[in-house]
Design a protein around this motif. Structure first.
Motif, PDB file in Angstrom:
ATOM      1  N   MET A 161      96.975 -10.113  12.296  1.00  0.00           N
ATOM      2  CA  MET A 161      96.860  -8.652  12.422  1.00  0.00           C
ATOM      3  C   MET A 161      98.215  -7.963  12.228  1.00  0.00           C
ATOM      4  N   ILE A 162      98.139  -6.661  12.096  1.00  0.00           N
ATOM      5  CA  ILE A 162      99.367  -5.869  11.970  1.00  0.00           C
ATOM      6  C   ILE A 162     100.025  -5.794  13.359  1.00  0.00           C
ATOM      7  N   ALA A 163     101.291  -6.137  13.415  1.00  0.00           N
ATOM      8  CA  ALA A 163     101.989  -6.192  14.713  1.00  0.00           C
ATOM      9  C   ALA A 163     102.264  -4.784  15.249  1.00  0.00           C
ATOM     10  N   GLU A 195     103.224 -11.335  11.864  1.00  0.00           N
ATOM     11  CA  GLU A 195     102.236 -11.064  10.822  1.00  0.00           C
ATOM     12  C   GLU A 195     102.321 -12.223   9.834  1.00  0.00           C
ATOM     13  N   SER A 196     101.185 -12.779   9.459  1.00  0.00           N
ATOM     14  CA  SER A 196     101.227 -13.975   8.635  1.00  0.00           C
ATOM     15  C   SER A 196     100.051 -14.031   7.673  1.00  0.00           C
ATOM     16  N   VAL A 197     100.336 -14.324   6.415  1.00  0.00           N
ATOM     17  CA  VAL A 197      99.294 -14.455   5.389  1.00  0.00           C
ATOM     18  C   VAL A 197      99.677 -15.598   4.456  1.00  0.00           C
ATOM     19  N   ARG A 198      98.657 -16.353   4.010  1.00  0.00           N
ATOM     20  CA  ARG A 198      98.912 -17.407   3.031  1.00  0.00           C
ATOM     21  C   ARG A 198      97.900 -17.336   1.909  1.00  0.00           C
ATOM     22  N   ASP A 199      98.424 -17.471   0.684  1.00  0.00           N
ATOM     23  CA  ASP A 199      97.557 -17.566  -0.492  1.00  0.00           C
ATOM     24  C   ASP A 199      98.313 -18.542  -1.397  1.00  0.00           C
TER      25      ASP A 199
END
Lengths: 105, 105
Positions: A1-3, A47-51
């Motif tokens: 989520m957005i911190a 905040e964390s995203v992986r692609d």
């Protein structure tokens, strides 16, 4: 989520990564490190995203709290494993957040 | 990909977003804005990932180049559409990159 971070100034660590194909122990360690980071003094959010690449941004009260977290023993071991097993390449950037703007509906 | 940025100091804009279900025109505008950003004075690179949230980090030479890009007419129109159509919520953080470390094998 957005911190939900406080009013600037505060600090951000931008960790951009390119993984190897080695999955062994990665998820477990990643989850453990996130849990441990949250317990550190000065931690403000993540905040964390992986692609194709991964971007994890963690937010901190000041540089001192980032250095303390860097020197945490379990974190140091995880970082060594990361270089040995999980990452082809990464870039870590330590930044002072000077301004921020939010929008929500 | 991971951006090849110069020695610090330089600037980062961390744009963390939560999308609506409205896809109309989004991909086209996102691609156009990335192309346009790359043509701006002071642009240094971009890293972008989307999953449940999106994180796009763009890198800039200084605050002046960020303000100039902010005031670009096409970018301003895209931003207004973003708030009207594509984003439920976002946070934008302007940061000074003070140190960075790289690893590659």
């Amino acid at each position: 989520m957005i911190a939900n971070t406080p009013e600037p100034p505060y600090y951000a660590v931008i960790f951009t990564t390119l993984r190897t194909d080695n999955e062994e122990g990665y998820d477990e360690t990643a989850t453990k490190m996130e849990t441990l980071a949250k317990q550190q003094e000065g931690y403000l959010g993540i905040e964390s995203v992986r692609d194709e690449i991964g971007i994890t941004v963690s937010y901190w009260k000041n540089v001192e709290s980032i250095i303390k977290w860097k020197n945490n023993v379990e974190h140091t071991i995880a970082r060594e494993k990361g270089r040995a097993l999980w990452y082809k390449k990464y870039q870590l950037r330590i930044c002072k957040v000077e301004r921020d703007y939010g929008f929500f509906r």
